[in-house]
Design a protein around this motif. Structure first.
Motif, PDB file in Angstrom:
ATOM      1  N   HIS A 272      57.337  52.477  16.088  1.00  0.00           N
ATOM      2  CA  HIS A 272      58.683  53.017  16.327  1.00  0.00           C
ATOM      3  C   HIS A 272      58.320  54.050  17.448  1.00  0.00           C
ATOM      4  O   HIS A 272      57.268  54.857  17.224  1.00  0.00           O
ATOM      5  CB  HIS A 272      59.547  53.435  15.482  1.00  0.00           C
ATOM      6  N   ARG A 273      59.197  54.324  18.305  1.00  0.00           N
ATOM      7  CA  ARG A 273      59.219  55.246  19.517  1.00  0.00           C
ATOM      8  C   ARG A 273      60.414  55.836  19.543  1.00  0.00           C
ATOM      9  O   ARG A 273      61.482  54.812  19.819  1.00  0.00           O
ATOM     10  CB  ARG A 273      58.480  54.700  20.987  1.00  0.00           C
ATOM     11  N   ARG A 274      60.617  56.985  20.025  1.00  0.00           N
ATOM     12  CA  ARG A 274      61.822  57.481  20.302  1.00  0.00           C
ATOM     13  C   ARG A 274      61.856  58.881  21.268  1.00  0.00           C
ATOM     14  O   ARG A 274      60.889  59.670  21.148  1.00  0.00           O
ATOM     15  CB  ARG A 274      62.633  58.008  19.052  1.00  0.00           C
ATOM     16  N   SER A 275      62.379  58.769  22.452  1.00  0.00           N
ATOM     17  CA  SER A 275      62.721  59.834  23.446  1.00  0.00           C
ATOM     18  C   SER A 275      63.710  60.613  23.171  1.00  0.00           C
ATOM     19  O   SER A 275      64.944  60.174  22.895  1.00  0.00           O
ATOM     20  CB  SER A 275      62.399  59.407  24.665  1.00  0.00           C
ATOM     21  N   TYR A 276      63.566  62.001  23.404  1.00  0.00           N
ATOM     22  CA  TYR A 276      64.644  63.082  23.135  1.00  0.00           C
ATOM     23  C   TYR A 276      64.730  63.851  24.573  1.00  0.00           C
ATOM     24  O   TYR A 276      63.800  64.513  25.100  1.00  0.00           O
ATOM     25  CB  TYR A 276      64.441  63.882  22.004  1.00  0.00           C
ATOM     26  N   PRO A 277      65.961  63.683  25.226  1.00  0.00           N
ATOM     27  CA  PRO A 277      66.105  64.410  26.289  1.00  0.00           C
ATOM     28  C   PRO A 277      66.415  66.036  25.971  1.00  0.00           C
ATOM     29  O   PRO A 277      67.257  65.965  24.833  1.00  0.00           O
ATOM     30  CB  PRO A 277      67.312  63.805  27.154  1.00  0.00           C
ATOM     31  N   VAL A 278      65.983  66.996  26.512  1.00  0.00           N
ATOM     32  CA  VAL A 278      66.225  68.399  26.008  1.00  0.00           C
ATOM     33  C   VAL A 278      66.539  69.282  27.160  1.00  0.00           C
ATOM     34  O   VAL A 278      65.728  69.173  28.207  1.00  0.00           O
ATOM     35  CB  VAL A 278      64.785  68.748  25.082  1.00  0.00           C
ATOM     36  N   ASP A 279      67.642  69.889  26.784  1.00  0.00           N
ATOM     37  CA  ASP A 279      67.971  70.742  28.304  1.00  0.00           C
ATOM     38  C   ASP A 279      67.473  72.103  27.699  1.00  0.00           C
ATOM     39  O   ASP A 279      68.116  73.085  27.548  1.00  0.00           O
ATOM     40  CB  ASP A 279      69.421  70.908  28.079  1.00  0.00           C
ATOM     41  N   ALA A 280      66.118  72.104  28.234  1.00  0.00           N
ATOM     42  CA  ALA A 280      65.248  73.214  28.104  1.00  0.00           C
ATOM     43  C   ALA A 280      63.915  73.345  28.660  1.00  0.00           C
ATOM     44  O   ALA A 280      63.473  72.150  28.953  1.00  0.00           O
ATOM     45  CB  ALA A 280      64.943  73.692  26.562  1.00  0.00           C
ATOM     46  N   ASN A 281      63.517  74.261  29.026  1.00  0.00           N
ATOM     47  CA  ASN A 281      62.195  74.287  29.915  1.00  0.00           C
ATOM     48  C   ASN A 281      61.029  73.705  28.713  1.00  0.00           C
ATOM     49  O   ASN A 281      61.443  74.187  27.478  1.00  0.00           O
ATOM     50  CB  ASN A 281      61.559  75.758  30.391  1.00  0.00           C
ATOM     51  N   TRP A 282      60.004  73.000  29.254  1.00  0.00           N
ATOM     52  CA  TRP A 282      59.159  72.246  28.177  1.00  0.00           C
ATOM     53  C   TRP A 282      58.355  73.206  27.392  1.00  0.00           C
ATOM     54  O   TRP A 282      58.041  73.208  26.391  1.00  0.00           O
ATOM     55  CB  TRP A 282      58.112  71.636  29.337  1.00  0.00           C
ATOM     56  N   LYS A 283      58.368  74.592  27.877  1.00  0.00           N
ATOM     57  CA  LYS A 283      57.444  75.453  26.960  1.00  0.00           C
ATOM     58  C   LYS A 283      58.241  75.874  25.816  1.00  0.00           C
ATOM     59  O   LYS A 283      57.646  76.304  24.880  1.00  0.00           O
ATOM     60  CB  LYS A 283      57.019  76.683  27.822  1.00  0.00           C
ATOM     61  N   LEU A 284      59.639  75.986  25.889  1.00  0.00           N
ATOM     62  CA  LEU A 284      60.446  76.370  24.821  1.00  0.00           C
ATOM     63  C   LEU A 284      60.185  75.014  23.708  1.00  0.00           C
ATOM     64  O   LEU A 284      60.141  75.637  22.594  1.00  0.00           O
ATOM     65  CB  LEU A 284      61.945  76.557  25.328  1.00  0.00           C
TER      66      LEU A 284
END
Length: 410
Positions: A190-202
């Protein structure tokens, strides 16, 4: 006292260097590191384009001529399996006018034909045809840009660098860890992607520390002893290693967490125990799938691997996890989770997909929420980073590593 900001009277590079110099040791990063577009561009230049990234398990392109397109920051990478079985990574940018030559996310193709002017490329990136070009045109000089590729224990790694970092220590440690868990013979369940409203370092900083596990992840904390300080789980860890050795297995650990100054890629592998009676990372601690690799029983432990700055791996005896962190913009990123199982396991017979994915789905839903809470908070003009707690030692090390990386142009 307010957190330092980028000044308006210096060059962009000078401003960033001044902000790095102003960093208070033992503390978190100041607001501009998570919001400023110029720092984001430097992140791409000195972290993203310098280091190796795990993009997938090779089972996602099992057949000759299979391909998949991976979107990372502003780049699109076509990962292909050539007819001879070799894996290639090529940029989805036509060498004529820059159009995308591949317009599907995945499929099977021997040739990619640019929809603009019909230049045709083999799935190894070589230019096969360029219609109506002059006689002195050299096709061999105009193939798609090829990236460096390494395939280790089934994992596909790519590097955008012209001269990539030495991968030998990573390769050796992956054989000693993922190799014992049979990842080379695994498959993606299985694969799942999560868009995140944050800078990648956080997102990465949240992943590497478990100080937040108790308050934020009650489900994870019921089974995983990592949510306790290290000195409190030493007995559990010792019992875990005894069980592992009794199975005739030596799972490697190693700390090669280093900056790129010496030309080598960074990796850190460590092991930690589950609570007594817990066999794997499931809702109730019971098995999720068939055993993998050299494991003939459950040892009550987990192997965790951090490498390259954006790729993280978790190994259980009956399944595995790949965590990918993908920059998308100064204040947006994506987390992709990939679940691995024994290559011979069948869904519905050997594992139930809902049970397999439950723990890390719940945990990542919680992570996405807490990361976005943090992102909104650090945007405040009054945000001042506080001291890093002892249980956040991996975050502190990551921050120091990151600051060193963006301090050096090469």
């Amino acid at each position: 006292m307010l957190a330092p900001e980028l000044s308006q009277d210096s060059t962009k590079g000078d401003c960033i260097d001044q902000l790095i110099a102003a960093h208070k040791p033992g503390h978190g990063l100041a607001r501009p590191f998570y919001t400023d577009p110029d720092i984001y561009e430097r992140d791409l230049e000195r972290v993203f384009r310098r280091h190796w990234h795990c993009v997938a398990h090779e089972s996602v392109i099992p057949k000759p001529n299979d391909f998949e397109v991976f979107k990372m920051a502003s780049e699109q990478v076509i990962v292909t399996r050539h007819a001879d079985g070799t894996i290639h990574a090529i940029l989805n940018v036509c060498r004529h006018r820059g159009a995308e030559v591949c317009t599907r996310d995945k499929g099977n193709a021997r040739v990619f034909v640019c929809p603009y002017h019909a230049w045709s490329y083999g799935n190894d990136g070589s230019l096969k045809a360029a219609r109506l070009m002059p006689k002195d045109f050299k096709r061999e000089d105009h193939g798609l840009k090829a990236l460096h590729v390494r395939v280790v224990e089934g994992l596909i790694f790519i590097s955008f660098a012209e001269n990539p970092l030495d991968f030998s220590e990573v390769e050796n440690l992956l054989h000693a860890t993922c190799g014992q868990y049979g990842w080379g013979q695994a498959k993606v369940a299985h694969r799942r992607s999560y868009p995140v409203d944050a800078n990648w370092k956080l997102a990465v900083e949240n992943y590497v520390e478990c100080y937040h596990c108790g308050p934020a992840h009650p489900e994870y904390s019921q089974t995983h002893a990592l949510e306790q300080p290290l000195h409190m789980i030493e007995a559990l860890n010792a019992a875990m290693e005894e069980r592992t050795c009794a199975l005739g297995i030596e799972v490697g650990c190693g700390d090669h967490w280093q900056t790129s100054a010496n030309g080598k890629e960074t990796i850190h592998a460590f092991r930690y125990a589950l609570y007594d009676g817990v066999k794997t990372g499931s809702q109730d601690g019971s098995p999720l799938s068939t055993l993998m690799g050299r494991f003939t029983d459950f040892d009550g432990g987990v192997t965790s691997i951090h490498l390259g700055g954006t790729s993280f791996l978790v190994c259980y005896p009956d399944h595995g996890m790949i965590y990918r962190f993908i920059p998308k913009g100064p204040e947006t990123c994506e987390m992709e989770l990939i679940w691995l199982v024994n290559g011979e396991a069948e869904e519905g017979r050997d594992y139930d997909l809902a049970r397999l994915t439950w723990l890390w789905t719940v945990t990542t839903d919680e992570d996405k929420a807490i990361i976005e809470h943090t992102s909104r908070g650090v945007r405040s003009h009054y945000f001042v980073p506080g001291p890093i707690a002892p249980m956040e030692q991996n975050e502190l090390r990551y921050i120091n590593w990151y600051l060193d990386e963006i301090s050096r142009a090469s």
